[in-house]
Write a protein that holds these residues in place. Sequence first.
Motif, PDB file in Angstrom:
ATOM      1  N   THR A 115      -8.513   0.441   0.956  1.00  0.00           N
ATOM      2  CA  THR A 115      -7.800   1.557   1.525  1.00  0.00           C
ATOM      3  C   THR A 115      -7.230   1.262   2.835  1.00  0.00           C
ATOM      4  OG1 THR A 115      -9.249   3.357   0.675  1.00  0.00           O
ATOM      5  CG2 THR A 115      -8.166   3.935   2.608  1.00  0.00           C
ATOM      6  N   ILE A 116      -7.834   0.429   3.528  1.00  0.00           N
ATOM      7  CA  ILE A 116      -7.435  -0.198   4.809  1.00  0.00           C
ATOM      8  C   ILE A 116      -6.153  -1.033   4.640  1.00  0.00           C
ATOM      9  CG2 ILE A 116      -7.852  -1.660   6.644  1.00  0.00           C
ATOM     10  CD1 ILE A 116     -10.879  -0.617   6.423  1.00  0.00           C
ATOM     11  N   ALA A 117      -6.501  -1.878   3.427  1.00  0.00           N
ATOM     12  CA  ALA A 117      -5.248  -2.766   3.170  1.00  0.00           C
ATOM     13  C   ALA A 117      -3.812  -2.032   2.726  1.00  0.00           C
ATOM     14  CB  ALA A 117      -5.701  -3.699   2.035  1.00  0.00           C
ATOM     15  N   ARG A 118      -4.194  -0.872   1.839  1.00  0.00           N
ATOM     16  CA  ARG A 118      -2.849   0.026   1.695  1.00  0.00           C
ATOM     17  C   ARG A 118      -2.458   0.558   3.015  1.00  0.00           C
ATOM     18  NH1 ARG A 118      -6.449   1.193  -2.429  1.00  0.00           N
ATOM     19  NH2 ARG A 118      -5.845   0.171  -4.529  1.00  0.00           N
ATOM     20  N   GLU A 119      -3.087   1.039   3.824  1.00  0.00           N
ATOM     21  CA  GLU A 119      -2.780   1.410   5.242  1.00  0.00           C
ATOM     22  C   GLU A 119      -2.066   0.711   5.867  1.00  0.00           C
ATOM     23  OE1 GLU A 119      -6.429   3.121   6.992  1.00  0.00           O
ATOM     24  OE2 GLU A 119      -6.524   4.960   5.646  1.00  0.00           O
ATOM     25  N   LYS A 120      -2.214  -0.505   5.898  1.00  0.00           N
ATOM     26  CA  LYS A 120      -1.705  -1.827   6.498  1.00  0.00           C
ATOM     27  C   LYS A 120      -0.562  -2.293   5.917  1.00  0.00           C
ATOM     28  CE  LYS A 120      -5.477  -2.538   9.751  1.00  0.00           C
ATOM     29  NZ  LYS A 120      -4.945  -2.260  10.950  1.00  0.00           N
ATOM     30  N   GLU A 121      -0.376  -1.725   4.870  1.00  0.00           N
ATOM     31  CA  GLU A 121       0.744  -2.376   3.823  1.00  0.00           C
ATOM     32  C   GLU A 121       0.630  -3.718   3.488  1.00  0.00           C
ATOM     33  OE1 GLU A 121       4.320  -1.217   6.246  1.00  0.00           O
ATOM     34  OE2 GLU A 121       3.985   0.914   5.691  1.00  0.00           O
ATOM     35  N   CYS A 122      -0.633  -4.047   3.255  1.00  0.00           N
ATOM     36  CA  CYS A 122      -0.878  -5.395   2.590  1.00  0.00           C
ATOM     37  C   CYS A 122      -0.392  -5.481   1.361  1.00  0.00           C
ATOM     38  CB  CYS A 122      -2.321  -5.765   2.786  1.00  0.00           C
ATOM     39  SG  CYS A 122      -2.786  -5.925   4.508  1.00  0.00           S
ATOM     40  N   ASN A 123      -0.286  -6.659   0.887  1.00  0.00           N
ATOM     41  CA  ASN A 123       0.327  -6.986  -0.455  1.00  0.00           C
ATOM     42  C   ASN A 123      -0.922  -7.381  -1.546  1.00  0.00           C
ATOM     43  OD1 ASN A 123       2.547  -8.366   1.267  1.00  0.00           O
ATOM     44  ND2 ASN A 123       3.509  -7.422  -0.361  1.00  0.00           N
ATOM     45  N   PHE A 124      -2.094  -7.881  -0.529  1.00  0.00           N
ATOM     46  CA  PHE A 124      -3.133  -8.214  -1.601  1.00  0.00           C
ATOM     47  C   PHE A 124      -4.252  -8.711  -0.778  1.00  0.00           C
ATOM     48  CE2 PHE A 124      -1.120 -12.272  -0.280  1.00  0.00           C
ATOM     49  CZ  PHE A 124      -1.893 -12.955  -0.045  1.00  0.00           C
TER      50      PHE A 124
END
Length: 142
Positions: A91-100
């Motif tokens: 969820t944090i990765a999505r919020e921070k617009e990470c690719n992977f």
Amino acid sequence: MTTKPVIEAATKEESEYIRRRLIEYNAQHVPEHLRNRYEEINLTVKDEDGRVVGGMLAEFCWNWIEVHILWVDDAVRRSGYGSKLLQQIETIAREKECNFLKLNTFSFQAPEFYKKKGYREIAVLEDAPSGSRHYYFKKDIV
């Protein structure tokens, strides 16, 4: 006057200095919009008495998150805490617009757990440590 370099164990302050210098160097070689995207992300799971029974140590860097450690106490293992920690970091990765996300584990730890959670094996080191395998996994977010 030139002296011969001396190699010795670094202090905590020296280690932090070395890390900062590498981060500064790297920043010169990545797109500007990614340069300041670095943050440690550490999560804990606590029982009703406030005792830490699990947790995750990770880093957000540029366009990914790397999980360094995911640990759950034997007493509560298989209670869903590892899954919840992975869900939270994703969820944090999505919020921070990470690719992977990327992480590593050993054959005596949890490679099958990560596969069930959608992580794909990208590399394996044999005999690391002796008699075991060291797995590297990646999960695309976008």
